[in-house]
Design a protein around this motif. Structure first.
Motif, PDB file in Angstrom:
ATOM      1  N   ARG A   1      -4.443 -22.311 -36.989  1.00 22.24           N
ATOM      2  CA  ARG A   1      -5.346 -22.847 -35.968  1.00 22.24           C
ATOM      3  C   ARG A   1      -4.900 -22.410 -34.578  1.00 22.24           C
ATOM      4  O   ARG A   1      -5.729 -22.078 -33.725  1.00 22.24           O
ATOM      5  CB  ARG A   1      -5.398 -24.379 -36.041  1.00 22.24           C
ATOM      6  CG  ARG A   1      -6.144 -24.923 -37.251  1.00 22.24           C
ATOM      7  CD  ARG A   1      -6.459 -26.402 -37.074  1.00 22.24           C
ATOM      8  NE  ARG A   1      -5.263 -27.215 -36.968  1.00 22.24           N
ATOM      9  CZ  ARG A   1      -4.631 -27.775 -37.987  1.00 22.24           C
ATOM     10  NH1 ARG A   1      -5.077 -27.584 -39.225  1.00 22.24           N
ATOM     11  NH2 ARG A   1      -3.560 -28.524 -37.806  1.00 22.24           N
ATOM     12  N   ARG A   2      -3.585 -22.409 -34.336  1.00 21.41           N
ATOM     13  CA  ARG A   2      -3.076 -21.966 -33.033  1.00 21.41           C
ATOM     14  C   ARG A   2      -3.457 -20.518 -32.781  1.00 21.41           C
ATOM     15  O   ARG A   2      -3.888 -20.160 -31.672  1.00 21.41           O
ATOM     16  CB  ARG A   2      -1.555 -22.122 -32.982  1.00 21.41           C
ATOM     17  CG  ARG A   2      -0.925 -21.616 -31.679  1.00 21.41           C
ATOM     18  CD  ARG A   2       0.600 -21.683 -31.729  1.00 21.41           C
ATOM     19  NE  ARG A   2       1.152 -20.894 -32.798  1.00 21.41           N
ATOM     20  CZ  ARG A   2       1.312 -19.574 -32.768  1.00 21.41           C
ATOM     21  NH1 ARG A   2       0.938 -18.889 -31.696  1.00 21.41           N
ATOM     22  NH2 ARG A   2       1.846 -18.931 -33.785  1.00 21.41           N
ATOM     23  N   MET A   3      -3.308 -19.666 -33.780  1.00 20.51           N
ATOM     24  CA  MET A   3      -3.662 -18.256 -33.629  1.00 20.51           C
ATOM     25  C   MET A   3      -5.142 -18.102 -33.276  1.00 20.51           C
ATOM     26  O   MET A   3      -5.507 -17.355 -32.356  1.00 20.51           O
ATOM     27  CB  MET A   3      -3.338 -17.511 -34.927  1.00 20.51           C
ATOM     28  CG  MET A   3      -3.660 -16.029 -34.895  1.00 20.51           C
ATOM     29  SD  MET A   3      -5.128 -15.655 -35.876  1.00 20.51           S
ATOM     30  CE  MET A   3      -5.022 -13.861 -35.969  1.00 20.51           C
ATOM     31  N   MET A   4      -6.010 -18.829 -33.987  1.00 17.20           N
ATOM     32  CA  MET A   4      -7.444 -18.758 -33.692  1.00 17.20           C
ATOM     33  C   MET A   4      -7.741 -19.260 -32.286  1.00 17.20           C
ATOM     34  O   MET A   4      -8.484 -18.629 -31.522  1.00 17.20           O
ATOM     35  CB  MET A   4      -8.227 -19.579 -34.725  1.00 17.20           C
ATOM     36  CG  MET A   4      -8.241 -18.999 -36.122  1.00 17.20           C
ATOM     37  SD  MET A   4      -9.301 -19.933 -37.262  1.00 17.20           S
ATOM     38  CE  MET A   4      -8.243 -21.340 -37.667  1.00 17.20           C
ATOM     39  N   ASP A   5      -7.161 -20.396 -31.933  1.00 19.27           N
ATOM     40  CA  ASP A   5      -7.475 -21.019 -30.645  1.00 19.27           C
ATOM     41  C   ASP A   5      -6.996 -20.177 -29.468  1.00 19.27           C
ATOM     42  O   ASP A   5      -7.682 -20.078 -28.447  1.00 19.27           O
ATOM     43  CB  ASP A   5      -6.865 -22.424 -30.580  1.00 19.27           C
ATOM     44  CG  ASP A   5      -7.569 -23.405 -31.513  1.00 19.27           C
ATOM     45  OD1 ASP A   5      -8.700 -23.113 -31.932  1.00 19.27           O
ATOM     46  OD2 ASP A   5      -6.973 -24.462 -31.811  1.00 19.27           O
ATOM     47  N   GLU A   6      -5.820 -19.564 -29.584  1.00 23.23           N
ATOM     48  CA  GLU A   6      -5.326 -18.715 -28.501  1.00 23.23           C
ATOM     49  C   GLU A   6      -6.232 -17.516 -28.288  1.00 23.23           C
ATOM     50  O   GLU A   6      -6.504 -17.117 -27.145  1.00 23.23           O
ATOM     51  CB  GLU A   6      -3.893 -18.256 -28.802  1.00 23.23           C
ATOM     52  CG  GLU A   6      -2.849 -19.347 -28.652  1.00 23.23           C
ATOM     53  CD  GLU A   6      -1.441 -18.872 -28.969  1.00 23.23           C
ATOM     54  OE1 GLU A   6      -0.497 -19.631 -28.716  1.00 23.23           O
ATOM     55  OE2 GLU A   6      -1.289 -17.734 -29.484  1.00 23.23           O
ATOM     56  N   ALA A   7      -6.707 -16.931 -29.382  1.00 30.39           N
ATOM     57  CA  ALA A   7      -7.575 -15.765 -29.264  1.00 30.39           C
ATOM     58  C   ALA A   7      -8.940 -16.151 -28.698  1.00 30.39           C
ATOM     59  O   ALA A   7      -9.443 -15.516 -27.761  1.00 30.39           O
ATOM     60  CB  ALA A   7      -7.742 -15.095 -30.627  1.00 30.39           C
ATOM     61  N   ILE A   8      -9.550 -17.193 -29.240  1.00 27.63           N
ATOM     62  CA  ILE A   8     -10.891 -17.589 -28.796  1.00 27.63           C
ATOM     63  C   ILE A   8     -10.871 -18.038 -27.344  1.00 27.63           C
ATOM     64  O   ILE A   8     -11.826 -17.808 -26.597  1.00 27.63           O
ATOM     65  CB  ILE A   8     -11.456 -18.698 -29.712  1.00 27.63           C
ATOM     66  CG1 ILE A   8     -11.553 -18.200 -31.153  1.00 27.63           C
ATOM     67  CG2 ILE A   8     -12.842 -19.134 -29.233  1.00 27.63           C
ATOM     68  CD1 ILE A   8     -11.850 -19.294 -32.164  1.00 27.63           C
ATOM     69  N   SER A   9      -9.777 -18.674 -26.916  1.00 26.26           N
ATOM     70  CA  SER A   9      -9.677 -19.130 -25.531  1.00 26.26           C
ATOM     71  C   SER A   9      -9.768 -17.978 -24.552  1.00 26.26           C
ATOM     72  O   SER A   9     -10.253 -18.138 -23.425  1.00 26.26           O
ATOM     73  CB  SER A   9      -8.362 -19.892 -25.317  1.00 26.26           C
ATOM     74  OG  SER A   9      -8.365 -21.123 -26.017  1.00 26.26           O
TER      75      SER A   9
END
Length: 366
Positions: free
Chosen positions: A132-140
Motif C-alpha cells: 500500500r505504501r508503494m502504491m500511495d507514494e507513486a499515486i501521490s
C-alpha cells in the motif's frame, strides 16, 4: 527531469553544503553511516512525499538544532525552479517554489522520483502495508489531491477507531459512529478507484519487463484486492461507495465487538502472481527480487509516460544486493534520465564511470 543542485543545512548529519549533480548517472560512494542514504532521502522529500525512513519530520533535524533546510534547483519540462523545504521542531514543514508557498502535493508538479532501496526487494513477501505504501507514494506524485485524500482518510479512521475503543465507557460516542462510517466509505471508494487503476497499469508495464528479465520463463501479474463486496474496483465512485457501505453494514456489530475498523481501504492489498502462483507464498528468493525489480522499473515507465520525461531514479545500495545478471539488467534499464546510486564499494561501479562520482565522509561531500 532532474535535480541540478541541492543545498542542505542541519538536515540529519548533512551539514551546510551544496551538491551539484550530473544530469545522467551519479554514483554516491562512502562507508556506512556517512550520509549516502540521507542524501537520497533529501531528494525524495522534494517530491512532496514523506521520508521513507521515518514518520516524523522532527527526526530529519540535526540533534542540537531547531530546524533544517533543503534548497534545490530543479529542472523539468524545460523550466528551472528553486524549491525550499524548511523543517521545524513542533510544527509542520514550510514549502516554497520560486519563493511562493506551496503544499506538499504541489511539489510533484516540479519533481517526480522513483525510489528503490533494499527493503523493496522484499516488497512481494512483506505485509500488505508495504505494498500500500508503494502504491500511495507513486499515486501521490501522479495525481494532485491524492495525498490530501489519504490525510482525510487517516483522520476519519483515527476518530472512528477511538469511538470503537471507548464506546463501552462512553456510549454517547456512538452517536457519531455512522457519520464516520459514511466518511470512511466515501474516502475508501475514491482511494480504491485510484489504486486499482494504478495497479492495472503497473501490471501492463511490469509483465513484459519481467518476461524479458526471466528469459521468457515467467509471467508476472498483479491485481488490486479490496473489500469483498466490491465487484469492480474501477467502476464509478458512487457504485464502489454503495458496495463498501454494504460491507460496512454487514460488519458493524463485528467492529463494535472487536473494537477495530474492519472495512476500508486500510486493509487492501496488491496481489502479485508469478506463473499463476501467489508470489508471497510460493516464489523463490530470486523470483521475489526479480518481481520487485520489475515492478519498480514499471513504476518508472508509468511516470515517464505520464510526465513525458523520466523521473529521477534513486537506487539506495540496491546493486550490492543483486547478482551480476540482475545488476546488468537494471543498469541497462536506467538510461535516459537522472539516476542517483549509493554504494559502499567504489570498485563495484566501474561500469558507471561515465557518470559523476561523489564521496561522502562524515556527512560532507569530499
Amino acid at each position: 527531469m532532474r535535480v541540478e543542485s541541492l543545498e542542505t543545512e542541519n538536515f540529519r548529519l548533512l551539514s551546510r553544503q551544496r551538491v551539484e549533480f550530473s544530469p545522467g548517472v551519479n554514483v554516491i560512494c562512502g562507508d556506512n553511516a556517512q550520509g549516502k542514504t540521507t542524501l537520497l532521502e533529501a531528494v525524495f522529500l522534494l517530491t512532496g512525499n514523506k521520508s521513507f525512513r521515518t514518520r516524523f519530520d522532527r527526526e530529519l533535524i540535526a540533534f542540537d538544532k531547531d530546524g533544517a533546510l533543503l534548497s534545490a534547483r530543479v529542472e523539468a519540462c524545460g523550466r528551472t525552479q528553486q524549491m525550499e523545504l524548511r523543517f521545524f521542531r513542533g510544527r509542520g514543514r514550510q514549502i516554497t517554489v520560486n519563493k511562493v508557498k506551496r503544499s506538499a502535493s504541489e511539489l510533484s508538479e516540479s519533481l517526480k522520483a522513483v525510489l528503490f532501496c533494499p527493503d523493496d526487494l522484499l516488497l512481494l513477501r512483506g505485509g500488505a502495508a508495504e505494498r500500500r505504501r508503494m502504491m500511495d507514494e507513486a499515486i501521490s506524485q501522479l495525481r494532485p489531491g491524492y495525498r490530501k485524500l489519504l490525510g482525510d482518510y487517516r483522520k476519519f479512521y483515527d476518530n472512528k477507531s477511538a469511538i470503537l475503543r471507548q464506546w463501552r465507557e462512553r456510549s454517547d460516542l456512538l452517536a457519531a459512529l455512522d457519520d464516520f462510517n459514511e466518511a470512511l466509505c466515501r474516502c475508501s471508494a475514491r482511494i480504491i478507484r485510484y489504486r486499482s487503476s494504478f495497479v492495472r497499469r503497473l501490471a501492463e508495464y511490469a509483465a513484459p519487463i519481467h518476461r524479458e528479465f526471466s528469459g521468457d520463463r515467467e509471467e508476472l501479474d498483479c491485481r488490486y484486492a479490496t473489500v469483498s463486496t466490491v465487484t469492480d474496483p474501477e467502476a464509478a465512485e458512487s457504485r464502489i461507495y454503495e458496495e463498501v457501505a454494504l460491507r460496512q453494514r454487514q460488519l458493524r456489530q463485528a467492529e463494535l465487538d472487536s473494537g477495530q475498523c474492519l472495512v476500508g481501504a486500510h486493509k487492501d492489498d496488491m496481489e502479485v502472481t508469478i506463473n499463476g502462483a501467489a508470489a508471497r507464498s510460493f516464489a523463490s528468493q530470486g523470483q521475489l527480487r526479480t518481481g520487485a525489480l520489475s515492478l519498480k522499473i514499471a513504476e518508472r515507465e508509468i511516470f515517464l509516460h505520464e510526465a513525458g520525461e523520466p523521473p529521477v531514479l534513486l537506487l539506495d545500495d540496491v546493486l550490492s544486493e543483486l547478482d551480476s545478471e540482475r545488476q546488468k539488467f537494471v543498469l541497462n534499464r536506467i538510461g535516459g534520465g537522472q539516476t542517483l546510486i549509493t554504494c559502499c564499494d567504489e570498485s563495484s561501479v566501474e561500469r558507471l564511470l561515465d557518470g559523476r562520482q561523489l564521496r561522502l565522509e562524515g556527512g560532507r561531500v569530499v
